[in-house]
Design a protein around this motif. Structure first.
Motif, PDB file in Angstrom:
ATOM      1  N   ALA A   1       9.586   0.656 -42.584  1.00 16.53           N
ATOM      2  CA  ALA A   1       8.139   0.814 -42.801  1.00 16.53           C
ATOM      3  C   ALA A   1       7.385  -0.271 -42.040  1.00 16.53           C
ATOM      4  N   PRO A   2       6.243   0.065 -41.437  1.00 21.37           N
ATOM      5  CA  PRO A   2       5.456  -0.939 -40.727  1.00 21.37           C
ATOM      6  C   PRO A   2       4.981  -2.041 -41.672  1.00 21.37           C
ATOM      7  N   LEU A   3       4.816  -3.237 -41.130  1.00 18.57           N
ATOM      8  CA  LEU A   3       4.267  -4.338 -41.898  1.00 18.57           C
ATOM      9  C   LEU A   3       2.761  -4.182 -42.008  1.00 18.57           C
ATOM     10  N   PHE A   4       2.151  -4.966 -42.915  1.00 20.31           N
ATOM     11  CA  PHE A   4       0.703  -5.019 -42.964  1.00 20.31           C
ATOM     12  C   PHE A   4       0.187  -5.584 -41.650  1.00 20.31           C
ATOM     13  N   VAL A   5      -0.903  -5.016 -41.160  1.00 22.87           N
ATOM     14  CA  VAL A   5      -1.561  -5.540 -39.971  1.00 22.87           C
ATOM     15  C   VAL A   5      -2.674  -6.467 -40.447  1.00 22.87           C
ATOM     16  N   PRO A   6      -2.641  -7.746 -40.074  1.00 28.86           N
ATOM     17  CA  PRO A   6      -3.645  -8.696 -40.563  1.00 28.86           C
ATOM     18  C   PRO A   6      -5.064  -8.311 -40.155  1.00 28.86           C
ATOM     19  N   ALA A   7      -6.030  -8.767 -40.945  1.00 35.28           N
ATOM     20  CA  ALA A   7      -7.430  -8.438 -40.689  1.00 35.28           C
ATOM     21  C   ALA A   7      -7.878  -8.917 -39.306  1.00 35.28           C
ATOM     22  N   ALA A   8      -7.441 -10.120 -38.927  1.00 31.89           N
ATOM     23  CA  ALA A   8      -7.854 -10.651 -37.628  1.00 31.89           C
ATOM     24  C   ALA A   8      -7.337  -9.788 -36.487  1.00 31.89           C
ATOM     25  N   THR A   9      -6.114  -9.257 -36.632  1.00 27.41           N
ATOM     26  CA  THR A   9      -5.557  -8.376 -35.601  1.00 27.41           C
ATOM     27  C   THR A   9      -6.316  -7.064 -35.547  1.00 27.41           C
ATOM     28  N   LEU A  10      -6.606  -6.487 -36.707  1.00 24.10           N
ATOM     29  CA  LEU A  10      -7.380  -5.245 -36.744  1.00 24.10           C
ATOM     30  C   LEU A  10      -8.740  -5.434 -36.088  1.00 24.10           C
ATOM     31  N   SER A  11      -9.387  -6.551 -36.400  1.00 27.24           N
ATOM     32  CA  SER A  11     -10.709  -6.813 -35.826  1.00 27.24           C
ATOM     33  C   SER A  11     -10.643  -6.936 -34.312  1.00 27.24           C
ATOM     34  N   GLY A  12      -9.641  -7.653 -33.814  1.00 32.02           N
ATOM     35  CA  GLY A  12      -9.511  -7.829 -32.372  1.00 32.02           C
ATOM     36  C   GLY A  12      -9.200  -6.534 -31.651  1.00 32.02           C
ATOM     37  N   LEU A  13      -8.294  -5.737 -32.208  1.00 30.28           N
ATOM     38  CA  LEU A  13      -7.955  -4.454 -31.586  1.00 30.28           C
ATOM     39  C   LEU A  13      -9.138  -3.499 -31.630  1.00 30.28           C
ATOM     40  N   ASN A  14      -9.856  -3.484 -32.750  1.00 34.41           N
ATOM     41  CA  ASN A  14     -11.028  -2.619 -32.847  1.00 34.41           C
ATOM     42  C   ASN A  14     -12.104  -3.005 -31.843  1.00 34.41           C
ATOM     43  N   ALA A  15     -12.239  -4.302 -31.589  1.00 32.00           N
ATOM     44  CA  ALA A  15     -13.234  -4.749 -30.613  1.00 32.00           C
ATOM     45  C   ALA A  15     -12.939  -4.179 -29.236  1.00 32.00           C
ATOM     46  N   PHE A  16     -11.661  -4.173 -28.856  1.00 32.03           N
ATOM     47  CA  PHE A  16     -11.282  -3.554 -27.585  1.00 32.03           C
ATOM     48  C   PHE A  16     -11.440  -2.034 -27.656  1.00 32.03           C
ATOM     49  N   ALA A  17     -11.019  -1.434 -28.780  1.00 36.06           N
ATOM     50  CA  ALA A  17     -11.058   0.021 -28.902  1.00 36.06           C
ATOM     51  C   ALA A  17     -12.486   0.552 -28.825  1.00 36.06           C
ATOM     52  N   LEU A  18     -13.439  -0.189 -29.361  1.00 35.68           N
ATOM     53  CA  LEU A  18     -14.829   0.277 -29.363  1.00 35.68           C
ATOM     54  C   LEU A  18     -15.410   0.380 -27.956  1.00 35.68           C
ATOM     55  N   ARG A  19     -14.769  -0.276 -26.995  1.00 35.77           N
ATOM     56  CA  ARG A  19     -15.243  -0.166 -25.611  1.00 35.77           C
ATOM     57  C   ARG A  19     -15.003   1.233 -25.044  1.00 35.77           C
ATOM     58  N   THR A  20     -14.156   2.021 -25.710  1.00 34.38           N
ATOM     59  CA  THR A  20     -13.873   3.372 -25.216  1.00 34.38           C
ATOM     60  C   THR A  20     -14.842   4.400 -25.770  1.00 34.38           C
ATOM     61  N   THR A  21     -15.693   4.021 -26.721  1.00 35.51           N
ATOM     62  CA  THR A  21     -16.614   4.989 -27.310  1.00 35.51           C
ATOM     63  C   THR A  21     -17.725   5.335 -26.338  1.00 35.51           C
ATOM     64  N   VAL A  22     -18.240   6.533 -26.456  1.00 40.87           N
ATOM     65  CA  VAL A  22     -19.308   7.000 -25.572  1.00 40.87           C
ATOM     66  C   VAL A  22     -20.629   6.466 -26.095  1.00 40.87           C
ATOM     67  N   PRO A  23     -21.386   5.696 -25.299  1.00 42.59           N
ATOM     68  CA  PRO A  23     -22.666   5.189 -25.778  1.00 42.59           C
ATOM     69  C   PRO A  23     -23.673   6.322 -25.942  1.00 42.59           C
ATOM     70  N   ALA A  24     -24.567   6.151 -26.912  1.00 40.99           N
ATOM     71  CA  ALA A  24     -25.607   7.153 -27.146  1.00 40.99           C
ATOM     72  C   ALA A  24     -26.551   7.221 -25.953  1.00 40.99           C
TER      73      ALA A  24
END
Length: 244
Positions: free
Chosen positions: A205-228
């Motif tokens: 089973a995967p380990l817990f992903v720490p909050a700081a890691t989630l925040s950092g990955l999400n920051a990069f991931a949000l660059r792929t969203t289509v701007p309004a």
């Protein structure tokens, strides 16, 4: 200037849709959730679609074996920012996959290159070891080396000055992988080994992903969203009235 992994996002890139994984708290994510989040983060960092898929796969593969694949990938994405591609992409030659001009290789690019050349003279390890590096965050290489083991028909052994890791074609890895996860840069040698590791770490089973890691990955991931845009706002809602 062309920087590391920089690619323009395609108009229909599937990583540009969907919501990011909520950040702010640690979370136990499924293998698929880890893979998709890390894929989007890699795309947001500028990796090509193909390499981003490999990055997501590698992070999830490690997480399923109790290793912090998402955290290591985040560190790699940050380290590779603003670096020229030729600095982190391997120069391939028989018996050697190395960085150009004294650079440090991206483990995703190196791992992909090793798999692309699997079964070819460039990855032959019959008589001498295959030298690689220097490579950053080398634990990200392990999923690719497991694939290489399946082609080579035996375990692949990675040796570096402070340790040794064995990988099987079935995805088993020796417990020394935990030591490798602490390395941020190294040169190594690869060889084919006949015996499987006695202390193999198997998928779980995967380990817990720490909050700081989630925040950092999400920051990069949000660059792929289509701007309004005005066009997208104008096209929102029903095209015709819904009154009878």
């Amino acid at each position: 200037m062309t920087t590391a992994h920089h690619q323009d996002l395609e108009p229909n890139d599937p990583t540009r849709s969907g919501s990011p994984v909520p950040s702010g708290n640690s979370a136990r994510l499924s293998q698929n959730e880890i893979e998709q989040l890390c894929l989007k983060a890699a795309r947001g960092a500028g990796m090509s679609w193909g390499l981003a898929e490999e990055a997501g796969y590698a992070a999830a593969w490690l997480a399923m074996r109790g290793l912090d694949g998402p955290g290591v990938l985040l560190a790699q994405l940050r380290d590779a920012m603003d670096r020229d591609w030729h600095e982190i992409c391997p120069v391939v030659a028989p018996g050697r996959f190395q960085a150009a001009d004294g650079g440090c290789l991206c483990p995703i690019a190196l791992g992909s290159a090793l798999c692309d050349h699997a079964g070819l003279p460039e990855t032959a390890m019959d008589e001498t070891a295959l030298r690689i590096g220097p490579v950053s965050h080398p634990v990200l290489l392990l999923p690719f080396l497991a694939n290489l083991a399946s082609v080579q028909g035996g375990c692949v052994q990675l040796d570096w000055p402070r340790g040794t890791v064995l990988l099987t074609a079935e995805g088993g890895i020796s417990s020394a992988a935990g030591m490798l996860a602490k390395e941020t840069r190294l040169d190594a040698e690869l060889s084919v080994h006949g015996a499987a590791p006695d202390d193999s770490m198997q998928p779980g089973a995967p380990l817990f992903v720490p909050a700081a890691t989630l925040s950092g990955l999400n920051a990069f991931a949000l660059r792929t969203t289509v701007p309004a845009s005005e066009a997208s706002r104008a096209g929102a809602g029903a095209a015709v009235g819904d009154n009878d």
